[in-house]
Scaffold this motif. Structure first.
Motif, PDB file in Angstrom:
ATOM      1  N   THR A  93       0.761  -1.216   0.080  1.00  0.00           N
ATOM      2  CA  THR A  93       0.178  -0.172  -0.031  1.00  0.00           C
ATOM      3  C   THR A  93       0.996   1.187  -0.104  1.00  0.00           C
ATOM      4  O   THR A  93       0.560   2.135  -0.534  1.00  0.00           O
ATOM      5  N   GLU A  94       1.971   1.128   0.715  1.00  0.00           N
ATOM      6  CA  GLU A  94       2.895   2.303   0.740  1.00  0.00           C
ATOM      7  C   GLU A  94       3.594   2.644  -0.653  1.00  0.00           C
ATOM      8  O   GLU A  94       3.637   3.747  -0.987  1.00  0.00           O
ATOM      9  N   MET A  95       3.726   1.516  -1.389  1.00  0.00           N
ATOM     10  CA  MET A  95       4.322   1.709  -2.827  1.00  0.00           C
ATOM     11  C   MET A  95       3.500   2.173  -3.854  1.00  0.00           C
ATOM     12  O   MET A  95       3.806   3.227  -4.559  1.00  0.00           O
ATOM     13  N   PHE A  96       2.295   1.472  -3.801  1.00  0.00           N
ATOM     14  CA  PHE A  96       1.407   1.680  -4.791  1.00  0.00           C
ATOM     15  C   PHE A  96       0.085   2.682  -4.557  1.00  0.00           C
ATOM     16  O   PHE A  96      -0.384   3.100  -5.521  1.00  0.00           O
ATOM     17  N   GLY A  97      -0.090   2.605  -3.135  1.00  0.00           N
ATOM     18  CA  GLY A  97      -1.178   3.471  -2.845  1.00  0.00           C
ATOM     19  C   GLY A  97      -2.529   2.693  -2.720  1.00  0.00           C
ATOM     20  O   GLY A  97      -3.531   3.229  -2.340  1.00  0.00           O
ATOM     21  N   TYR A  98      -2.697   1.412  -3.218  1.00  0.00           N
ATOM     22  CA  TYR A  98      -3.818   0.674  -3.354  1.00  0.00           C
ATOM     23  C   TYR A  98      -4.238  -0.116  -1.979  1.00  0.00           C
ATOM     24  O   TYR A  98      -2.949  -0.834  -1.415  1.00  0.00           O
ATOM     25  N   THR A  99      -5.362   0.065  -1.480  1.00  0.00           N
ATOM     26  CA  THR A  99      -5.549  -1.018  -0.349  1.00  0.00           C
ATOM     27  C   THR A  99      -6.251  -2.269  -0.856  1.00  0.00           C
ATOM     28  O   THR A  99      -6.709  -2.352  -2.083  1.00  0.00           O
ATOM     29  N   LEU A 100      -6.654  -3.341   0.102  1.00  0.00           N
ATOM     30  CA  LEU A 100      -7.110  -4.417  -0.462  1.00  0.00           C
ATOM     31  C   LEU A 100      -8.755  -4.403  -0.816  1.00  0.00           C
ATOM     32  O   LEU A 100      -9.100  -5.006  -1.714  1.00  0.00           O
ATOM     33  N   GLU A 101      -9.269  -3.061  -0.412  1.00  0.00           N
ATOM     34  CA  GLU A 101     -10.460  -2.759  -0.833  1.00  0.00           C
ATOM     35  C   GLU A 101     -10.607  -2.202  -2.150  1.00  0.00           C
ATOM     36  O   GLU A 101     -11.419  -2.403  -2.994  1.00  0.00           O
ATOM     37  N   ASP A 102      -9.409  -1.703  -2.515  1.00  0.00           N
ATOM     38  CA  ASP A 102      -9.151  -0.893  -3.989  1.00  0.00           C
ATOM     39  C   ASP A 102      -9.380  -2.145  -4.828  1.00  0.00           C
ATOM     40  O   ASP A 102      -9.731  -2.065  -6.170  1.00  0.00           O
ATOM     41  N   ILE A 103      -8.527  -3.150  -4.643  1.00  0.00           N
ATOM     42  CA  ILE A 103      -7.970  -4.244  -5.660  1.00  0.00           C
ATOM     43  C   ILE A 103      -8.435  -5.691  -4.927  1.00  0.00           C
ATOM     44  O   ILE A 103      -7.609  -6.359  -4.544  1.00  0.00           O
TER      45      ILE A 103
END
Length: 991
Positions: free
Chosen positions: A564-574
């Motif tokens: 999440t720190e590197m790409f910004g996505y959380t498990l909810e996003d993807i």
């Protein structure tokens, strides 16, 4: 009866005739010429005393002499031919030159003028003759003819076109034959009008305007200048010529003649045009670059050049950039560190050029600091004084901040590992143990030195061979990516055996971590396993790289915080792979080009694949992915951000490609020589053009084979002895050497070798990096130039010597001529002329005795000039005190002669008029340098001259001459009559 009046008149006429006859007789006897009378048989009837004075024959027996007796035997025929025509009536008088015989046997040149003596009956009675001694004049004439012949030979064989143009007739009095070689036109074709038609009209108009301006500044006399013009040769080609000439005019400003020399400067002009083109192209490259190129003049502390990209990077305009401005905007800590580094190099190195690379923070116009890398060359003069700093500056802010962040991250990682509560070891795939934490040594007792390899660890931890073999078999099945926990019995250093749980985690392609947990208490094995799994979960959560766990239905089951720190996505996003693909690869064409499934290898690991991932903030990263199957259809995907490495690699490849292209297309051959192996590690391919050997052949040669290519006489230049650090503390020593080398074709040629020796901390040479250049043509040109310079110096010395001798001859002729006249005015004129000539003679005598033929030291010849003037005017040195005070000033020949004549005129006037009745006095001469001019002061403390003197319109020849000579050297003349007479002349320095 006789008339008394007539008788008295007759007596008076008789007395007049006697008086005139007596006077004429006295004139004949006192004449310096030989006056004779001979009969028709050429026997002497009468001779005056000069016959004795000139030829030594006694007057008591002159009547026994014939003309043949006093004429040299080789010149009798010349005399007789004229005499026969004279006797036959063809000539009424004749003059001829012949050598006379002295009574002592030697000969001397005479000039005789003969006429007939006819009586009242118009009969030839005798022959009268006047014979003059011209031996000295003849000797001088012969020397002048010989000197003229020698000068003509020099001019005829010069590469320059020398000429003398009569400006009244427009014809050349002299034009050297080399004009035919240089232009193709013959001497017969050459005239001012013809030459003018071949000169470029634009150049001719420009040069004519230049001459008019020059002439308008000079009322009369000579004007020297230099013109450049294009000229059409006979073959139609256009050449550039430089015409250095002197334009002479009479006192009324009417043109007389022009004397000069013309030189072909076509090649110099073409080279200058080529240099300008190179400079323009180089400037285009600098201004199109993203680096800030600059040239700082350290004497003036001003930038002579700053690249225009400066404003784009820093926000400051070019005109704002000054040296104090730059120093004020560098971070104080960096300025102090960089200045200390520079002072160290300046103190410990004698090199005139010091190369440095320094990093510093610079305060930009927007208030933010940027990191800049300055690759500079610090240049000093021969005295060690700073001259200039030339360099280029790169913006390294991004890479510098990344480097700082990486170091901080690495330090945090090290602290975590060292304080990890379980034994931990890091190994590589070459079976080397790279690290063990303190807990490992505390648990098992072994240090890293004792178990540096996997084999060392196995023999100590598993001393039983059978058990050890089973362990190795178990290891072969472990993938090291994220292995299943395994339990081993490890023997500690103190002999205890502990049951431990091991699990391997890959941290890179070649390295992995092994974590040990002591589970010696078998009752707690299950609980310990649970704890291990929890701890693994924590490790994964704090793992420094993004991790994703994907289920069998392509659902995303877990992503660690680093993801999440590197790409910004959380498990909810993807929540699943499909959503991840849409977010990470928004470009549909790019997304479709990617394979749906990874290609797995036999060990359950997928191939490494690189992707350009779009993050949640729309930034892009280059990422490496690798999958690991962990059972039940689940996969773990490890992600590594390689954006920085890829950019650095691309930049490195691009830089390396440019560098290689430069080396392979350069005329110089770059090389790297290994001092330890004695062979070349690298040699650029251009070496084949220089040596004939390919770079592969050179790289395969041994030291002995390389030495055999060097000329035996140059081996000492080629070899360098080891220099201790005490003698030279620098770890890099630069040399620029020249030697002859043998080409593959078997001929020797000159090599210029510019290289730097790199040493280790012990002062031992490790390798040499340098470049080779074929300088045979340069060496040959240097040799030819030295020969030309030597020949020119010899010729100049001979010219000065001959000019000095000719001036001495003219002085002697003036002395000789002044003896024939008793008129004091004439004697005064001759004396002044002789003093002026002797003044010029002092200059040429100083030039002849000097090693420098282009300039003279003022103090050397002024003392000689003063001594000559005091002696010429019979002045007692005790009566007139002379004081000379001069700086160390060197004058050119064009300056020396006018200044010497000026001093001669002023001092001569002082000696003649300033001190009447032999009164005591003082003459002082000062010659001082004041910045861009020299000031000559000549003064006396005598009675002074008239207050009505007008320097603009002088009424005496001496003042006119002083004024003309001052204008000739572009000086400014002033006169002070307050205390005696003082002349002050300001003379501009010649550049």
């Amino acid at each position: 009866m006789t008339d008394p009046k007539k008788s008295h008149t007759s007596i008076t006429n008789s007395e007049d005739i006697k008086s005139k006859f007596y006077r004429y007789q006295r004139l004949v006897e006192l004449s310096g010429d030989i006056i004779i009378e001979v009969n028709l048989k050429c026997q002497l009837i009468y001779a005056n005393p000069s016959l004795y004075h000139v030829l030594g024959y006694a007057l008591s027996n002159f009547d026994t002499l014939f003309l043949d007796d006093i004429i040299h035997v080789d010149d009798i025929d010349i005399f007789n031919n004229s005499y026969n025509e004279f006797q036959n009536g063809k000539l009424t008088e004749f003059t001829c030159e012949f050598r006379g015989k002295h009574i002592l046997g030697h000969s001397l040149w005479l000039q005789g003028s003969f006429s007939k003596n006819i009586n009242q009956n118009e009969q030839l009675v005798s022959i009268l003759g006047i014979i003059r001694n011209i031996d000295k004049q003849k000797t001088i004439q012969n020397k002048l003819v010989k000197s003229e012949k020698q000068f003509r030979e020099v001019l005829d064989n010069s590469q320059d076109i020398s000429y003398r143009l009569n400006l009244k007739t427009g014809l050349y009095d002299y034009l050297s034959p080399v004009i035919e070689i240089v232009t193709g036109y013959s001497l017969k074709e050459a005239s001012r009008d013809f030459i003018s038609t071949k000169i470029n009209k634009e150049d001719m108009l420009r040069n004519q305007e230049k001459l008019k301006r020059k002439l308008s500044q000079t009322k009369h006399g000579a004007v020297s200048m230099q013109n450049v013009a294009r000229f059409q040769c006979s073959n139609g080609k256009i050449k550039w010529f430089s015409d250095k000439f002197t334009y002479y005019q009479d006192r009324h400003g009417n043109p007389l003649y022009s004397v000069g020399s013309i030189r072909d400067i076509t090649s110099s002009i073409e080279q200058l045009d080529a240099l300008r083109l190179i400079e323009e192209r180089f400037k285009e490259v600098l201004e199109g670059s993203r680096t800030i190129s600059y040239h700082l003049n350290l004497k003036t502390e001003e930038y002579e050049y700053v690249g225009p990209v400066m404003e784009e990077i820093t926000g400051y305009k070019q005109e704002q950039i000054t040296y104090p401005f730059v120093l004020a905007h560098i971070h104080p800590d960096d300025a102090k560190k960089n200045m200390a580094e520079l002072n160290f190099h300046l103190t410990n190195s004698t090199a005139l050029k010091i190369n440095l690379v320094q990093d510093a923070r610079f305060l930009c116009k927007n208030g933010e600091y940027k990191w800049f890398r300055d690759a500079l060359t610090f240049i000093r003069d021969g005295n060690g004084n700073p001259m200039a700093s030339i360099g280029s500056i790169q913006d390294i802010t991004e890479s510098k901040l990344l480097d700082i962040a990486y170091r901080k991250s690495e330090e945090r990682y090290r602290i975590i590992i060292e304080n990890f509560p379980f034994p931990l070891a890091i190994s590589d795939n070459q079976d080397h143990n790279l690290y063990v934490n303190p807990k490992f040594t505390e648990t098992f007792g072994y240090t890293l030195d004792e178990i540096s390899t996997t084999e060392d660890w196995a023999h100590l931890a598993y001393p039983d061979e059978t058990y050890r073999n089973s362990i190795f078999a178990q290891l072969n099945e472990v993938t090291h990516q994220l292995s299943e926990p395994r339990i081993n019995n490890v023997q500690c250093k103190n002999g205890d055996v502990k049951s431990v749980i091991l699990r391997d985690i890959s941290i890179s392609e070649s390295e992995f971590i092994t974590i040990f947990e002591d589970i010696s208490d078998k009752k707690k094995i299950e609980k310990k396993i649970q704890h291990v799994q929890q701890r693994y979960q924590k490790i994964v959560e704090h793992f420094p790289f993004p991790i994703v766990v994907t289920g069998s239905e392509n659902e995303l089951k877990y992503i660690n915080p680093k993801f999440t720190e590197m790409f910004g996505y959380t498990l909810e996003d993807i929540p699943n792979s499909e959503k991840w693909m849409e977010c990470a690869y928004p470009n549909e064409n790019y997304r479709k080009s990617l394979p749906l499934r990874a290609n797995y290898l036999d060990d359950g690991l997928s191939e490494i694949r690189e992707r350009i991932v779009t993050c949640k903030d729309n930034s892009e990263k280059i990422v490496q992915f690798r999958d690991l199957k962990i059972g039940d259809g689940e996969e773990v995907t490890f992600c590594i951000d390689i954006t920085f490495q890829q950019k650095a690699r691309l930049m490195l490849e691009k830089s390396e490609q440019k560098f290689r292209e430069v080396l392979e297309h350069s005329t110089d051959a770059a090389y790297k020589f290994n001092c330890i192996s004695g062979k070349y590690d690298y040699m650029s391919p251009v070496i084949k053009k220089i040596f004939g050997y390919s770079h592969q052949e050179i790289e395969s040669m041994s030291s002995d084979e390389i030495n055999q290519l060097i000329h035996p006489e140059d081996l000492n230049n080629f070899r360098f002895p080891e220099v201790s650090l005490e003698t030279n503390p620098n770890l890099q020593i630069s040399h620029n050497i020249e030697y002859r080398s043998l080409s593959k074709q078997g001929s020797y040629f000159w090599i210029g070798d510019n290289h730097t020796i790199f040493r280790n901390d012990a002062g031992e040479s490790q390798y040499i990096i340098g470049s080779l250049r074929n300088i045979t043509e340069i060496k040959n040109r240097e040799k030819k130039l030295k020969q030309i310079v030597n020949e020119k110096n010899i010729l100049l010395k001979e010219v000065h010597h001959r000019v000095k001798n000719n001036l001495q001859i003219i002085t002697s002729m003036l002395n000789l001529q002044s003896g024939y006249y008793k008129d004091p005015n004439f004697a005064r004129i001759v004396k002044n002329s002789k003093n002026r000539i002797e003044s010029i003679l002092v200059v040429y005598e100083s030039l002849y005795l000097s090693e420098n033929f282009e300039s003279i030291n003022f103090i050397r010849f002024i003392q000689t000039l003063l001594r000559n003037l005091l002696r010429s005017y019979h002045v007692d040195p005790a009566q007139i005190q002379n004081d000379v005070e001069a700086d160390n000033i060197w004058l050119t020949l064009d300056q020396s002669v006018p200044i010497t004549l000026i001093i001669n005129e002023i001092v001569s006037n002082s000696l003649k008029y300033a001190f009447p009745e032999k009164s005591q006095g003082k003459i002082s001469i000062q010659f001082k340098n004041h910045r861009d001019k020299n000031i000559l002061t000549v003064a006396d403390n005598g009675i002074g001259i008239s207050q009505s003197v007008d320097l603009a319109n002088p009424n005496t020849f001496g003042l006119q001459l002083i004024s003309i000579l001052t204008d000739q050297i572009k000086g400014r003349l002033s006169l002070d009559l307050n205390h005696g007479t003082k002349y002050v002349i300001e003379i501009p320095n010649e550049k």
